[in-house]
Design a protein around this motif. Structure first.
Motif, PDB file in Angstrom:
ATOM      1  N   GLU A 177      76.967 -54.508  34.928  1.00 17.19           N
ATOM      2  CA  GLU A 177      76.550 -54.518  36.319  1.00 17.19           C
ATOM      3  C   GLU A 177      77.202 -55.690  37.055  1.00 17.19           C
ATOM      4  O   GLU A 177      77.302 -56.794  36.505  1.00 17.19           O
ATOM      5  CB  GLU A 177      75.031 -54.628  36.422  1.00 17.19           C
ATOM      6  N   PRO A 178      77.658 -55.479  38.288  1.00 16.64           N
ATOM      7  CA  PRO A 178      78.305 -56.554  39.051  1.00 16.64           C
ATOM      8  C   PRO A 178      77.435 -57.800  39.212  1.00 16.64           C
ATOM      9  O   PRO A 178      77.955 -58.912  39.312  1.00 16.64           O
ATOM     10  CB  PRO A 178      78.597 -55.895  40.405  1.00 16.64           C
ATOM     11  N   GLU A 179      76.108 -57.617  39.233  1.00 15.28           N
ATOM     12  CA  GLU A 179      75.204 -58.759  39.400  1.00 15.28           C
ATOM     13  C   GLU A 179      75.260 -59.740  38.234  1.00 15.28           C
ATOM     14  O   GLU A 179      74.778 -60.870  38.341  1.00 15.28           O
ATOM     15  CB  GLU A 179      73.760 -58.275  39.580  1.00 15.28           C
ATOM     16  N   THR A 180      75.830 -59.315  37.098  1.00 17.28           N
ATOM     17  CA  THR A 180      75.886 -60.183  35.919  1.00 17.28           C
ATOM     18  C   THR A 180      77.159 -61.033  35.867  1.00 17.28           C
ATOM     19  O   THR A 180      77.339 -61.805  34.923  1.00 17.28           O
ATOM     20  CB  THR A 180      75.791 -59.354  34.627  1.00 17.28           C
ATOM     21  N   ILE A 181      78.024 -60.893  36.863  1.00 14.91           N
ATOM     22  CA  ILE A 181      79.239 -61.712  36.911  1.00 14.91           C
ATOM     23  C   ILE A 181      78.878 -63.079  37.488  1.00 14.91           C
ATOM     24  O   ILE A 181      78.362 -63.185  38.601  1.00 14.91           O
ATOM     25  CB  ILE A 181      80.328 -61.039  37.769  1.00 14.91           C
ATOM     26  N   PHE A 221      79.699 -58.878  44.199  1.00 15.97           N
ATOM     27  CA  PHE A 221      79.283 -59.743  43.095  1.00 15.97           C
ATOM     28  C   PHE A 221      78.418 -60.884  43.657  1.00 15.97           C
ATOM     29  O   PHE A 221      78.868 -62.030  43.771  1.00 15.97           O
ATOM     30  CB  PHE A 221      80.510 -60.279  42.361  1.00 15.97           C
ATOM     31  N   PRO A 222      77.173 -60.595  44.001  1.00 20.37           N
ATOM     32  CA  PRO A 222      76.345 -61.548  44.741  1.00 20.37           C
ATOM     33  C   PRO A 222      75.973 -62.807  43.970  1.00 20.37           C
ATOM     34  O   PRO A 222      75.593 -63.812  44.578  1.00 20.37           O
ATOM     35  CB  PRO A 222      75.091 -60.724  45.080  1.00 20.37           C
ATOM     36  N   SER A 223      76.075 -62.769  42.635  1.00 23.67           N
ATOM     37  CA  SER A 223      75.679 -63.932  41.835  1.00 23.67           C
ATOM     38  C   SER A 223      76.846 -64.837  41.482  1.00 23.67           C
ATOM     39  O   SER A 223      76.649 -65.878  40.848  1.00 23.67           O
ATOM     40  CB  SER A 223      75.001 -63.465  40.536  1.00 23.67           C
TER      41      SER A 223
END
Length: 446
Positions: free
Chosen positions: A109-113, A132-134
């Motif tokens: 998931e992109p959030e885990t980058i 990639f919000p994080s």
């Protein structure tokens, strides 16, 4: 004292066993005219060229989590500032699945980058960071000047304002050597190191290309989907020089990822050197747009084009260092032969690599080891295979000894029964050996 500190840091990082997992993705292709690649082709029309990939790389660190090196193209070539329109017509980008789509297909998931490191900010590398919000966004120091007045505040700017509330870090290669925490650590050293830490500003002020800092720890999804917490990134450590490159930072201060300043193509252009194995010691140099074709660095006989570089003279110096490093094919950390490893170079648009190397979700580590060491006489093989081969060699030697012993006994018997001790001739010995070899071949064919 500073030199002693740097030497201590190099030794610590060189002896670290940390490696990263490396995976290559292809978020799109585009048309690359030869006139943009080779100096000897600047007279050719735009129609002469080739369709090339734009690579993005997923680097997974065992402590600090997932990092993306470049994001490739935006989906369907949409969402760029209008100043790119003419370039997009010329380069014809094709992107049905962007980097976030590719990662999701592979279960990420992109959030885990946690980090995005940009080689530079041209349209074929910048992608869409809002996916990639994080992720902390990391760039070379000279890229900061591009955001003095970004799009849309300047409608003619090529560079879009960073998403609100994001951490953006511009790496400073002039930081002092690593502090060991001893008494002679000075405030100036601490201030220099802080230039590489995330930069905070009042959200009400003009962002100037920077954004606010989130919490120090980041949540990351583990392989089973649960949420885990990764520690905050440490300040980078100056490790210079590294081979021919004078300005290098150890991103996580553990020797697993080096950021290399390679100016000339675009402001802030950088490369990543990642360690994918310690046994045998193997690194991959993700060389971005130092050059755009393999012939420019291996063997390096074709000059890069003046049409595609902000400062062609500086860029050619960077490429000459890449050529030197590629020919040497070694990573030396200044601690003797035991710290020497082999090297593989991958350009951002090296079209041959799309066919040569495995792509996501497969890892590049094993391929890189084979690629890096294939030209050496030293044979790299798993320990189990090595042990089995050595056992076979021992058994083979034992079989040879047994065969020779039997042959000697047969000769002795033949001599005693052949005319009351009649001397054997050389022809008799050769005939016996020939019969023995024939029998062995017949047995092996059964």
């Amino acid at each position: 004292m500073a030199e002693q500190k740097q030497a201590a840091a190099v030794e610590l990082n060189a002896t670290s066993e940390r490696i990263v997992n490396l995976q290559a993705l292809v978020p799109g292709h585009f048309w690359l005219p030869d006139r943009e690649v080779f100096q000897d082709s600047i007279h050719l029309p735009l129609e002469t060229g080739s369709r090339v990939p734009t690579f993005s790389f997923l680097v997974t660190h065992p402590v600090y989590g997932k990092l993306l090196f470049d994001l490739g193209l935006r989906k369907h070539g949409k969402g760029y500032p209008p100043a790119w329109d003419e370039t997009l017509v010329e380069f014809k980008p094709e992107c049905e699945e962007d980097i976030a789509d590719l990662l999701r297909k592979g279960g990420i998931e992109p959030e885990t980058i946690n980090f995005i490191v940009y080689s530079h900010l041209h349209f074929d590398h910048v992608g869409d960071p809002t996916l990639f919000p994080s992720a902390e966004i990391i760039l070379g120091e000279d890229a900061e000047s591009l955001f003095e007045k970004p799009y849309p505040r300047d409608p003619e700017s090529l560079f879009q304002e960073w998403p609100e509330g994001r951490t953006v870090t511009y790496l400073n290669y002039s930081i002092p050597e690593v502090s060991t925490g001893s008494e002679d650590s000075s405030p100036e050293q601490e201030k220099g190191a802080e230039k590489n830490d995330p930069v905070s500003e009042d959200p009400g002020q003009e962002p100037n290309g920077k954004a606010v800092t989130p919490t120090s720890d980041k949540a990351e999804a583990s392989e089973n989907g649960d949420k885990t917490t990764t520690p905050a990134r440490p300040s980078p450590v100056k490790i210079s020089p590294l081979g021919p490159f004078p300005h290098v930072l150890d991103l996580f201060a553990d020797g697993s990822i080096y950021v290399i300043d390679t100016p000339g193509h675009a402001p802030g252009h950088l490369c990543l050197l990642v360690r994918v194995s310690t046994s045998p010691a193997t690194h991959v140099l993700l060389a971005g747009d130092c050059c755009h074709n393999r012939l420019c660095y291996s063997p390096g006989e074709r000059l890069i084009s003046q049409e595609n570089y902000e400062d062609i003279d500086v860029a050619r110096v960077s490429v000459s260092k890449l050529v030197e490093y590629a020919k040497l094919q070694k990573v030396e950390l200044g601690l003797g032969d035991e710290r020497t490893g082999r090297l593989v170079v991958i350009l951002a648009h090296e079209k041959e690599r799309e066919e040569e190397m495995p792509l996501f979700p497969e890892k590049l580590n094993d391929w890189a080891i084979e690629e890096a060491w294939k030209a050496t006489k030293e044979k790299i093989e798993p320990q189990g295979q090595k042990r089995a081969r050595e056992e076979d060699e021992v058994e083979g030697e034992d079989a040879k000894v047994t065969s020779k012993k039997k042959l000697k006994e047969n000769r002795h018997k033949t001599a005693n029964s052949n005319g009351h001790g009649k001397k054997r001739t050389r022809k008799d010995d050769e005939a016996d050996e020939a019969r023995t070899e024939t029998a062995k071949k017949q047995k092996s064919q059964l």
